[in-house]
Scaffold this active site. Sequence first.
Site, PDB file in Angstrom:
ATOM      1  N   HIS A  40      -0.314   0.294  10.340  1.00  0.00           N
ATOM      2  CA  HIS A  40      -0.002  -1.120   9.939  1.00  0.00           C
ATOM      3  C   HIS A  40       1.477  -0.956   9.337  1.00  0.00           C
ATOM      4  O   HIS A  40       1.857  -0.019   8.644  1.00  0.00           O
ATOM      5  CB  HIS A  40      -0.875  -1.787   9.111  1.00  0.00           C
ATOM      6  CG  HIS A  40      -1.007  -1.032   7.705  1.00  0.00           C
ATOM      7  ND1 HIS A  40      -1.598   0.271   7.546  1.00  0.00           N
ATOM      8  CD2 HIS A  40      -0.676  -1.366   6.401  1.00  0.00           C
ATOM      9  CE1 HIS A  40      -1.757   0.750   6.355  1.00  0.00           C
ATOM     10  NE2 HIS A  40      -1.296  -0.343   5.817  1.00  0.00           N
ATOM     11  N   HIS A  41       2.213  -1.944   9.196  1.00  0.00           N
ATOM     12  CA  HIS A  41       3.479  -2.140   9.040  1.00  0.00           C
ATOM     13  C   HIS A  41       4.653  -1.390   9.674  1.00  0.00           C
ATOM     14  O   HIS A  41       5.884  -1.492   9.321  1.00  0.00           O
ATOM     15  CB  HIS A  41       3.890  -1.530   7.240  1.00  0.00           C
ATOM     16  CG  HIS A  41       2.811  -2.432   6.382  1.00  0.00           C
ATOM     17  ND1 HIS A  41       2.148  -3.752   6.759  1.00  0.00           N
ATOM     18  CD2 HIS A  41       2.667  -2.205   5.380  1.00  0.00           C
ATOM     19  CE1 HIS A  41       1.467  -3.913   5.633  1.00  0.00           C
ATOM     20  NE2 HIS A  41       1.715  -2.997   4.538  1.00  0.00           N
ATOM     21  N   ASN A  51      18.029 -35.311  -5.983  1.00  0.00           N
ATOM     22  CA  ASN A  51      18.758 -36.185  -5.126  1.00  0.00           C
ATOM     23  C   ASN A  51      18.350 -36.143  -3.555  1.00  0.00           C
ATOM     24  O   ASN A  51      19.274 -36.454  -2.748  1.00  0.00           O
ATOM     25  CB  ASN A  51      20.282 -35.883  -5.175  1.00  0.00           C
ATOM     26  CG  ASN A  51      20.526 -34.396  -4.986  1.00  0.00           C
ATOM     27  OD1 ASN A  51      19.823 -33.686  -4.226  1.00  0.00           O
ATOM     28  ND2 ASN A  51      21.656 -33.812  -5.205  1.00  0.00           N
ATOM     29  N   GLU A  91       9.080 -10.639  -2.042  1.00  0.00           N
ATOM     30  CA  GLU A  91      10.041  -9.597  -2.111  1.00  0.00           C
ATOM     31  C   GLU A  91      11.450 -10.374  -2.242  1.00  0.00           C
ATOM     32  O   GLU A  91      12.317  -9.747  -2.822  1.00  0.00           O
ATOM     33  CB  GLU A  91      10.070  -8.792  -0.984  1.00  0.00           C
ATOM     34  CG  GLU A  91       8.899  -7.899  -0.995  1.00  0.00           C
ATOM     35  CD  GLU A  91       7.472  -8.303  -0.496  1.00  0.00           C
ATOM     36  OE1 GLU A  91       7.638  -9.617   0.025  1.00  0.00           O
ATOM     37  OE2 GLU A  91       6.433  -7.833  -0.426  1.00  0.00           O
ATOM     38  N   GLY A 115      26.461 -17.237  -1.182  1.00  0.00           N
ATOM     39  CA  GLY A 115      25.894 -18.737  -1.097  1.00  0.00           C
ATOM     40  C   GLY A 115      24.551 -18.887  -0.607  1.00  0.00           C
ATOM     41  O   GLY A 115      24.249 -19.884   0.369  1.00  0.00           O
ATOM     42  N   ASP A 135      16.702 -30.200  -5.705  1.00  0.00           N
ATOM     43  CA  ASP A 135      15.655 -30.302  -5.259  1.00  0.00           C
ATOM     44  C   ASP A 135      15.260 -29.673  -3.855  1.00  0.00           C
ATOM     45  O   ASP A 135      14.180 -29.152  -3.471  1.00  0.00           O
ATOM     46  CB  ASP A 135      14.960 -31.641  -5.188  1.00  0.00           C
ATOM     47  CG  ASP A 135      15.902 -32.634  -4.204  1.00  0.00           C
ATOM     48  OD1 ASP A 135      17.066 -32.150  -4.062  1.00  0.00           O
ATOM     49  OD2 ASP A 135      15.312 -33.349  -3.667  1.00  0.00           O
ATOM     50  N   GLY A 158      16.977 -34.066  -1.180  1.00  0.00           N
ATOM     51  CA  GLY A 158      17.545 -33.304   0.233  1.00  0.00           C
ATOM     52  C   GLY A 158      18.684 -32.220  -0.259  1.00  0.00           C
ATOM     53  O   GLY A 158      18.997 -32.136  -1.266  1.00  0.00           O
ATOM     54  N   ASP A 163       0.789  -1.326   0.105  1.00  0.00           N
ATOM     55  CA  ASP A 163       0.118  -0.011   0.050  1.00  0.00           C
ATOM     56  C   ASP A 163       0.763   1.368   0.021  1.00  0.00           C
ATOM     57  O   ASP A 163       0.217   2.171  -0.452  1.00  0.00           O
ATOM     58  CB  ASP A 163      -0.850   0.005   1.084  1.00  0.00           C
ATOM     59  CG  ASP A 163      -0.565  -0.426   2.276  1.00  0.00           C
ATOM     60  OD1 ASP A 163       0.638  -0.951   2.207  1.00  0.00           O
ATOM     61  OD2 ASP A 163      -1.320  -0.484   3.298  1.00  0.00           O
ATOM     62  N   GLU A 196      25.059 -29.903   2.219  1.00  0.00           N
ATOM     63  CA  GLU A 196      25.049 -30.021   3.545  1.00  0.00           C
ATOM     64  C   GLU A 196      25.287 -31.460   4.089  1.00  0.00           C
ATOM     65  O   GLU A 196      26.046 -31.494   5.177  1.00  0.00           O
ATOM     66  CB  GLU A 196      23.830 -29.403   4.238  1.00  0.00           C
ATOM     67  CG  GLU A 196      23.523 -27.844   3.928  1.00  0.00           C
ATOM     68  CD  GLU A 196      22.358 -27.384   4.561  1.00  0.00           C
ATOM     69  OE1 GLU A 196      22.086 -26.104   4.197  1.00  0.00           O
ATOM     70  OE2 GLU A 196      21.420 -28.226   5.304  1.00  0.00           O
TER      71      GLU A 196
END
Lengths: 606, 606
Positions: A148-149, A504, A83, A447, A477, A506, A60, A510
């Site tokens: 608001h916001h 693969n 955003e 990253g 994925d 997951g 807004d 990691e």
Amino acid sequence: MSSQSVASLQTEVNRLRHELQTLKVEDQSPAAGDTIFVADYLLERLVQLGVTQMFGVPGDFNLGFLDYVENHQKIEWAGNCNELNASYAADGYARVKEGSIGVVTTTFGVGELSATNGIAGAFSEHVPVLHIVGVPSTAQQKSKPMLHHTLGDGRYDAYYKTFQQFTISQASITDAVSAAAEIDRVLTDCVVAARPVYLMLPTDVVHEKIPAKRLKTPLNKEPPENDAETEQFVLDEIMKLIKQADEDVVILVDACAIRHNVKHEVAELVKKSGFPVYAAPMGKTAIPESYERYGGIYVGSISRPEVKEKVESAKLILSIGALKSDFNTGNFTYHIPISRTIELHSDHTRVQFAAYHGIGMKHLLPKLTAHLQPLSDNARQLSVPKFLSPVPEEDNDIISHSWLWPRVAQFFKSKDVIVAETGTSSFGMLDVPLPEGAVFVSQILWGSIGWTVGSTLGAALAAREVGLGRTILFIGDGSIQLTVQELSVMMRMKVKPIIFLLNNSGYTIERYLHGEKAKYNDITNWRWTSLLTALGGTEGETCQSHLVNTKDELDALLKDEKFNRAETIQLVEMKMETHDAPRGLKVQAELSGKTNKYIALGLQTA
Amino acid sequence: MSSQSVASLQTEVNRLRHELQTLKVEDQSPAAGDTIFVADYLLERLVQLGVTQMFGVPGDFNLGFLDYVENHQKIEWAGNCNELNASYAADGYARVKEGSIGVVTTTFGVGELSATNGIAGAFSEHVPVLHIVGVPSTAQQKSKPMLHHTLGDGRYDAYYKTFQQFTISQASITDAVSAAAEIDRVLTDCVVAARPVYLMLPTDVVHEKIPAKRLKTPLNKEPPENDAETEQFVLDEIMKLIKQADEDVVILVDACAIRHNVKHEVAELVKKSGFPVYAAPMGKTAIPESYERYGGIYVGSISRPEVKEKVESAKLILSIGALKSDFNTGNFTYHIPISRTIELHSDHTRVQFAAYHGIGMKHLLPKLTAHLQPLSDNARQLSVPKFLSPVPEEDNDIISHSWLWPRVAQFFKSKDVIVAETGTSSFGMLDVPLPEGAVFVSQILWGSIGWTVGSTLGAALAAREVGLGRTILFIGDGSIQLTVQELSVMMRMKVKPIIFLLNNSGYTIERYLHGEKAKYNDITNWRWTSLLTALGGTEGETCQSHLVNTKDELDALLKDEKFNRAETIQLVEMKMETHDAPRGLKVQAELSGKTNKYIALGLQTA
């Protein structure tokens, strides 16, 4: 004096010169009465910088401004799903549309804060992005009602303070009188420093009228001139070292050569000197990878052995635009002493142990090239390893990383834009050469997983505009789930990327770093080939989904002419092994593991 | 002395008392040798606060910590698709699990910054959320290498500075010795102030061992006692005004009555006094809406006329936990003079024009109730308008807002958790009463679109645990696109919300505020009934999608027994008119339009 303070002084000198110049034009202009809305003034400045797309989400406090955007003939509103994705798109757009900037527009508080990660990433990786925020009216900024916001406690400056951390310049426009100068200031900083800036546009100011003639003075896009005397000294120092090295010099190109817009200057230097040239991961495609004197990627201990040997044994390294982050240097494993290094940066130069603040590469490089022309032939006789990556013969059907990357390398064409997600994809791509004119887009320092989805939207829009080829995304994925909704915007904006989805099961990067079998690295398996239609596409018409389980299936698809033509957005789900990874990632994970202390709790096999 | 400085002094007093108490236990404990990992210490403290779910996304600096989470018997890892959604989920969880807190775990830089909007929203709306960030090791924090996820310039404190804006307490743990006290400090602040806090956990510290006996001293969850003399003075002042008003008093309940955990105290006050009671939008369901002396929602000029008349004509208003934001007050249209107002807040009290800092409602309310018991019957004779919302007869088939909200009100059951997205849904819900024990969840002050999707996940997990009923979400097609991926996590976590998707082709609340026909308020139409299967569900087994085009179709579905039982996640796409809106939103938009200056550019009809 530090590099930063010299740079900020020079920026101020530039700003003042620009102000003076505008005043001169204002004085002389016969049409002194021409006025323009503040919103349109900003849009015209963006057009002058080559901006044709604006990303963002309506809210807004920016709707009034968006009316001007929607009415504008030369700027298109890309309307993102959220955003964060919008800020990623602006980043991707800026990377591919070199010399221009990316623009993202959000609303006060809720909107802008969702873009924080995207803006911080652009800061980290030297990408020029303008973040426009529609904020409450100037009257409300003073009276601070509990709108608001807001945070409910009257702190109207909390968001501004946040973005002070992640942008190099900020402007809170408080009246029409100063609006044009403030807009000019942040835009100039954005372009010259190749870093994000922040601009608050109050709901009332956008509609105010200001003199238009200032627009006749173009913004300064170039970094400040180097001090002549210091520059000459630096050139002499560099030439002395080159001679001492018997011209056994290698050039190492990195991220800032791309971002600070010296690709052309580097190409001239490389061509005229004949020095062997290598790229850091973040500098990939700064030099065309088909160039005969180009040897591939140098990344410390993760480098291919022949590259490591050639770079580290050279008598002198001329490093251009380095960003020596962990993933960009093989976890800080450069084996190059400072005494053999010359570093050229956007705002300073280092010759061995000496730093020369304020001597930037944009103006230094052409002069260095001019000095190097009369070199003897020593440089040209230095051998350069060929950067080749043949497709291996493997006795199984599984789409392995060792096979995949060389195979897709053959699929790429000249001028393709190749976007690789942080993790398996960016590591996989390092080992394969890209064709002439191809553009490599990745986020190796910052990253942030999921970044490539928004970034691909921006990159594809930019590529379409500047006449580049297909936009091709590689993503896992796990990563795509963070930002997946942006696929629907790609379809609405009618860009046609090819999305290779490495399924693969997951977060593989990691697993390599830690928690190989931990449940927290698992994700839900989606029906990937149904995704584009769920998000609004029509299979076979406005989108095309493919599932490939084996090498042969992928091979056939890559040879398919229709697939190659990329006439609609295409998603290719590739089934891969959960615990497979590219060579580079495996080595990086070993190196990182030594840094991050983890203890075995019986969860992970590592 | 300001309310803030009194509160912070009292917080410090509390912390010191807690420290002293822990030391006493440590001295006396026979098992002085028991040790515990820092990570487990934190998790045990969370268990003591009633936490059973942790939200977040794995990232390389939090993987070590997540091993402890995954191994923990009482805390479940909810593994979100992205960090914004995770922070929303933690917020929703905290709202429904009153008295506990929400927890979100992210990684350094890229992860935490994506959660900024969610944490800021929790700050704005007084929701206790702990934000745990896995950060580089203590050694790296000192040497500041250019790690991935950094800004590339050595500023390791930029993210901390960001969250200083949006949390009330921050802890950067730098060694094991201070870890427990720091954890206790931020957790206490989180619970007592009902606001988010920020905790940096370095990769090495989580694995260090510290004495366990400190855990035997529970954290203080209560706000500090009021100063007895001031409190008595305030009580006398309040009683004097009530008598002067001839007991013509109405109670107005607002957000902080829920968030600062005084629902029980308010219920006692209301019951014993017999005063008529109303709720502000953010206080909806703080008092059961079936209560006979409850008259419905007071929201200034947007109130139903009979409510407005009763509230504004009362001789005295006892306001409890007010947050007077624009959307919570009908755009600041309370017509109640300060001379007729008493305000009770978590950390101060206002009686007419006088402020009493440090006098909080948690301890004041029971004393006030005790004073009020011997009231005459005047209060009980004040009439209260019935809060009813009959389903209107309309001569068309279109699912209109005027019909929808009364109709779904009949569908709700006792103890349902009803989540309404900012915009049409939250406004629509204000006009209809909810059954006994129902919980209303909305974000009316912060108002971040998309928030309810993550929030519904957290709310549904909390509802399942505390024995509440179904979780029912109302959201528009514009808002759900921001955060849609979290539907897949709902399926993985096996919660079964009913999602009513108002398909009205774009951002309707924004069309009402500005740009009714502007293209920037359009969105791509997705295939909503295919969405759950694309995100991993199996239609008819683990999910169920419905499309309703007409009143009759929706009516039939709402009467369907299987649908009512909510045995899987269900998504109901409701086709609605683009330019229809609930009564309250139309009035709010008119009021806001007067505040935000927009000019006509030929795009919008307004």
